[in-house]
Enzyme design. Structure first.
Site, PDB file in Angstrom:
ATOM      1  N   SER A   1       0.825  -1.212   0.000  1.00 21.47           N
ATOM      2  CA  SER A   1       0.000   0.000   0.000  1.00 21.47           C
ATOM      3  C   SER A   1       0.858   1.259   0.000  1.00 21.47           C
ATOM      4  O   SER A   1       1.895   1.319   0.671  1.00 21.47           O
ATOM      5  CB  SER A   1      -0.867  -0.009   1.254  1.00 21.47           C
ATOM      6  OG  SER A   1      -1.434   1.249   1.481  1.00 21.47           O
TER       7      SER A   1
ATOM      8  N   TYR B   1      -2.828   0.151   9.764  1.00 22.05           N
ATOM      9  CA  TYR B   1      -2.939  -0.547   8.477  1.00 22.05           C
ATOM     10  C   TYR B   1      -1.627  -0.400   7.697  1.00 22.05           C
ATOM     11  O   TYR B   1      -1.052  -1.384   7.207  1.00 22.05           O
ATOM     12  CB  TYR B   1      -4.111   0.054   7.694  1.00 22.05           C
ATOM     13  CG  TYR B   1      -4.210  -0.410   6.259  1.00 22.05           C
ATOM     14  CD1 TYR B   1      -4.753  -1.642   5.937  1.00 22.05           C
ATOM     15  CD2 TYR B   1      -3.757   0.403   5.206  1.00 22.05           C
ATOM     16  CE1 TYR B   1      -4.847  -2.065   4.619  1.00 22.05           C
ATOM     17  CE2 TYR B   1      -3.847  -0.009   3.897  1.00 22.05           C
ATOM     18  CZ  TYR B   1      -4.385  -1.244   3.602  1.00 22.05           C
ATOM     19  OH  TYR B   1      -4.465  -1.642   2.294  1.00 22.05           O
TER      20      TYR B   1
ATOM     21  N   LYS C   1       1.360  -3.321   6.627  1.00 19.23           N
ATOM     22  CA  LYS C   1       1.890  -3.574   5.281  1.00 19.23           C
ATOM     23  C   LYS C   1       3.426  -3.491   5.292  1.00 19.23           C
ATOM     24  O   LYS C   1       4.126  -4.290   4.673  1.00 19.23           O
ATOM     25  CB  LYS C   1       1.323  -2.552   4.283  1.00 19.23           C
ATOM     26  CG  LYS C   1      -0.161  -2.716   4.029  1.00 19.23           C
ATOM     27  CD  LYS C   1      -0.446  -3.980   3.218  1.00 19.23           C
ATOM     28  CE  LYS C   1      -1.896  -4.095   2.842  1.00 19.23           C
ATOM     29  NZ  LYS C   1      -2.215  -5.345   2.149  1.00 19.23           N
TER      30      LYS C   1
ATOM     31  N   ASN D   1      -4.604   4.436  -4.645  1.00 15.63           N
ATOM     32  CA  ASN D   1      -5.983   4.205  -4.180  1.00 15.63           C
ATOM     33  C   ASN D   1      -6.840   3.544  -5.269  1.00 15.63           C
ATOM     34  O   ASN D   1      -7.384   4.237  -6.123  1.00 15.63           O
ATOM     35  CB  ASN D   1      -6.620   5.518  -3.725  1.00 15.63           C
ATOM     36  CG  ASN D   1      -6.086   5.988  -2.389  1.00 15.63           C
ATOM     37  OD1 ASN D   1      -4.877   6.113  -2.216  1.00 15.63           O
ATOM     38  ND2 ASN D   1      -6.963   6.214  -1.438  1.00 15.63           N
TER      39      ASN D   1
ATOM     40  N   ASN E   1     -13.969   3.770   2.978  1.00 12.91           N
ATOM     41  CA  ASN E   1     -13.210   4.449   1.922  1.00 12.91           C
ATOM     42  C   ASN E   1     -14.124   5.381   1.133  1.00 12.91           C
ATOM     43  O   ASN E   1     -15.320   5.153   1.014  1.00 12.91           O
ATOM     44  CB  ASN E   1     -12.556   3.417   0.997  1.00 12.91           C
ATOM     45  CG  ASN E   1     -11.542   2.558   1.737  1.00 12.91           C
ATOM     46  OD1 ASN E   1     -11.670   1.345   1.788  1.00 12.91           O
ATOM     47  ND2 ASN E   1     -10.548   3.171   2.328  1.00 12.91           N
TER      48      ASN E   1
ATOM     49  N   PHE F   1     -13.227  14.519   5.494  1.00 10.69           N
ATOM     50  CA  PHE F   1     -12.367  14.583   6.685  1.00 10.69           C
ATOM     51  C   PHE F   1     -11.277  15.651   6.512  1.00 10.69           C
ATOM     52  O   PHE F   1     -10.178  15.364   6.057  1.00 10.69           O
ATOM     53  CB  PHE F   1     -11.714  13.218   6.936  1.00 10.69           C
ATOM     54  CG  PHE F   1     -12.704  12.101   7.178  1.00 10.69           C
ATOM     55  CD1 PHE F   1     -13.849  12.303   7.944  1.00 10.69           C
ATOM     56  CD2 PHE F   1     -12.489  10.834   6.643  1.00 10.69           C
ATOM     57  CE1 PHE F   1     -14.756  11.279   8.168  1.00 10.69           C
ATOM     58  CE2 PHE F   1     -13.385   9.798   6.873  1.00 10.69           C
ATOM     59  CZ  PHE F   1     -14.518  10.019   7.636  1.00 10.69           C
TER      60      PHE F   1
ATOM     61  N   ARG G   1      -5.207  12.288  -3.226  1.00  9.09           N
ATOM     62  CA  ARG G   1      -4.804  10.898  -3.415  1.00  9.09           C
ATOM     63  C   ARG G   1      -4.639  10.615  -4.896  1.00  9.09           C
ATOM     64  O   ARG G   1      -5.170  11.311  -5.748  1.00  9.09           O
ATOM     65  CB  ARG G   1      -5.872   9.933  -2.861  1.00  9.09           C
ATOM     66  CG  ARG G   1      -6.060  10.004  -1.354  1.00  9.09           C
ATOM     67  CD  ARG G   1      -4.874   9.405  -0.618  1.00  9.09           C
ATOM     68  NE  ARG G   1      -5.026   9.454   0.836  1.00  9.09           N
ATOM     69  CZ  ARG G   1      -4.719  10.509   1.592  1.00  9.09           C
ATOM     70  NH1 ARG G   1      -4.242  11.625   1.052  1.00  9.09           N
ATOM     71  NH2 ARG G   1      -4.864  10.456   2.900  1.00  9.09           N
TER      72      ARG G   1
ATOM     73  N   GLY H   1      -4.584   9.657  11.467  1.00  9.14           N
ATOM     74  CA  GLY H   1      -3.742   8.762  10.665  1.00  9.14           C
ATOM     75  C   GLY H   1      -3.727   9.094   9.181  1.00  9.14           C
ATOM     76  O   GLY H   1      -2.965   8.513   8.424  1.00  9.14           O
TER      77      GLY H   1
HETATM   78  O1  LIG Z   1     -15.832   9.087   4.332  1.00  5.90           O
HETATM   79  C1  LIG Z   1     -14.714   9.488   3.933  1.00  5.90           C
HETATM   80  C2  LIG Z   1     -13.659   8.602   3.598  1.00  5.90           C
HETATM   81  C3  LIG Z   1     -12.449   9.139   3.201  1.00  5.90           C
HETATM   82  N1  LIG Z   1     -12.276  10.482   3.108  1.00  5.90           N
HETATM   83  C4  LIG Z   1     -10.984  11.033   2.630  1.00  5.90           C
HETATM   84  O2  LIG Z   1     -10.751  10.550   1.332  1.00  5.90           O
HETATM   85  C5  LIG Z   1      -9.365  10.294   1.126  1.00  5.90           C
HETATM   86  C6  LIG Z   1      -9.186   8.836   0.710  1.00  5.90           C
HETATM   87  O3  LIG Z   1      -9.550   8.023   1.804  1.00  5.90           O
HETATM   88  P1  LIG Z   1      -9.811   6.437   1.661  1.00  5.90           P
HETATM   89  O4  LIG Z   1     -10.669   6.152   0.499  1.00  5.90           O
HETATM   90  O5  LIG Z   1     -10.266   5.947   2.999  1.00  5.90           O
HETATM   91  O6  LIG Z   1      -8.374   5.848   1.311  1.00  5.90           O
HETATM   92  P2  LIG Z   1      -6.969   6.107   2.075  1.00  5.90           P
HETATM   93  O7  LIG Z   1      -7.164   6.213   3.530  1.00  5.90           O
HETATM   94  O8  LIG Z   1      -6.244   7.174   1.335  1.00  5.90           O
HETATM   95  O9  LIG Z   1      -6.242   4.737   1.729  1.00  5.90           O
HETATM   96  C7  LIG Z   1      -6.571   3.514   2.363  1.00  5.90           C
HETATM   97  O10 LIG Z   1      -7.565   2.848   1.664  1.00  5.90           O
HETATM   98  C8  LIG Z   1      -7.230   2.553   0.310  1.00  5.90           C
HETATM   99  C9  LIG Z   1      -8.421   1.904  -0.363  1.00  5.90           C
HETATM  100  O11 LIG Z   1      -8.711   0.707   0.243  1.00  5.90           O
HETATM  101  C10 LIG Z   1      -6.010   1.653   0.272  1.00  5.90           C
HETATM  102  O12 LIG Z   1      -5.638   1.434  -1.067  1.00  5.90           O
HETATM  103  C11 LIG Z   1      -4.895   2.337   0.963  1.00  5.90           C
HETATM  104  O13 LIG Z   1      -3.803   1.468   0.978  1.00  5.90           O
HETATM  105  C12 LIG Z   1      -5.311   2.691   2.380  1.00  5.90           C
HETATM  106  O14 LIG Z   1      -4.281   3.423   2.984  1.00  5.90           O
HETATM  107  C13 LIG Z   1      -8.677  10.600   2.448  1.00  5.90           C
HETATM  108  O15 LIG Z   1      -8.157  11.894   2.379  1.00  5.90           O
HETATM  109  C14 LIG Z   1      -9.815  10.578   3.475  1.00  5.90           C
HETATM  110  O16 LIG Z   1      -9.625  11.492   4.535  1.00  5.90           O
HETATM  111  C15 LIG Z   1     -13.291  11.368   3.429  1.00  5.90           C
HETATM  112  O17 LIG Z   1     -13.129  12.584   3.358  1.00  5.90           O
HETATM  113  N2  LIG Z   1     -14.476  10.836   3.844  1.00  5.90           N
END
Ligand SMILES: O=c1ccn([C@@H]2O[C@H](COP(=O)(O)OP(=O)(O)O[C@H]3O[C@H](CO)[C@@H](O)[C@H](O)[C@H]3O)[C@@H](O)[C@H]2O)c(=O)[nH]1
Length: 255
Positions: A14, A38, A42, A68, A88, A107, A120, A183
């Site tokens: 990841s 998480y 990894k 992502n 996600n 967020f 992302r 995080g």
């Molecule tokens: O309800 C939500 C969910 C996410 N986010 C934002 O959207 C972005 C992407 O978030 P998310 O889709 O949760 O993915 P990441 O946290 O960036 O990545 C995680 O989730 C991915 C998808 O499973 C994996 O590929 C990655 O390895 C893992 O770190 C981030 O800035 C989050 O803060 C929001 O604003 N609102």
């Protein structure tokens, strides 16, 4: 691995391993700085595999660091259907679009990015699948643990993603701005150059294609998959998937 005669493997890693990277785009030489459990899990797995490969030269592996992954198979038969409330952003947005959830919580809007929301590198799951096919075909060339980024090199903020999904489904999706999620980091964008140099692999599907395919899956499966997988109709067969959508090479352009 040795006990079971499995000497080569492809590990699903990841981009979150990089954490708050000093330079964007991020290449594989950037030092790992995981900021959540998480990401750390990894990183620990990569180290265990690297140690095993060092100790036993007959073992070798690719570690593919996904950025992502989003989207779905273009047939609409295979897609993302998380259990419970999606964690996600893409599956969450899809459920807002289909009316299963009311609004997205974004967020944080105080990140050091152009619009203040986190950036992302979203990559179409079909591009990720194609990279795996190449990895499997070329596993014999690997020595030790080789890590490769799977990303597009294009950064998209949460607000840009909301706009792209809204344009795809033809309605403006509601959202609130809330506190940052613990995080999370501001920016994760790949330098995908190493995989391009090594394999000649490049992504071919842009954000519009990711949204379009995710939305098609959602429209065809508004309540997600049927949990009862014993019912034959719930299982897509290889024949029911469009064979053209899984090419060897070159990849199709789904833009
Ligand atoms: O309800 C939500 C969910 C996410 N986010 C934002 O959207 C972005 C992407 O978030 P998310 O889709 O949760 O993915 P990441 O946290 O960036 O990545 C995680 O989730 C991915 C998808 O499973 C994996 O590929 C990655 O390895 C893992 O770190 C981030 O800035 C989050 O803060 C929001 O604003 N609102």
């Amino acid at each position: 691995m040795r006990e079971n005669g499995v000497h080569r493997l492809v590990f699903s890693s990841s981009c979150s391993i990089y954490g708050e990277a000093a330079r964007i785009p991020i290449d594989e030489q950037a030092p790992p700085r995981p900021t959540n459990p998480y990401a750390r899990s990894k990183w620990v797995c990569e180290q265990i595999i690297a140690d095993a490969c060092r100790q036993h030269p007959e073992l070798a592996a690719y570690s593919l660091r996904y950025f992502n992954p989003v989207g779905a198979h273009p047939s609409g038969l295979l897609g993302e259907d998380p259990r419970g409330i999606p964690q996600n952003v893409m599956p969450y947005l899809m459920q807002v679009a289909i009316g299963r959830l009311e609004r997205l919580s974004i967020f944080g809007r105080d990140y050091p990015t152009a619009d203040g929301t986190a950036v992302r590198d979203y990559i179409h799951v079909m591009d990720v699948a194609q990279a795996h096919r190449i990895a499997l075909e070329r596993l014999d060339e690997v020595t030790g643990l080789e890590t490769l980024n799977l990303g597009t090199g294009v950064g998209t903020s949460v607000l840009e993603l909301v706009r792209a999904v809204s344009a795809t489904c033809g309605k403006s999706l509601p959202y609130d701005i809330v506190e940052r999620r613990q995080g999370d980091v501001a920016k994760l964008v790949a330098d995908p150059g190493a995989a391009a140099r090594k394999w000649g692999w490049r992504t071919t599907r842009n954000l519009a294609a990711m949204c379009r395919d995710a939305w098609r899956f959602q429209l065809l499966n508004p309540a997600g998959f049927d949990d009862d997988l014993t019912r034959p109709a719930a299982i897509p067969t290889a024949r029911s998937l469009d064979a053209d959508a899984m090419p060897r090479s070159p990849a199709p352009d789904h833009r």
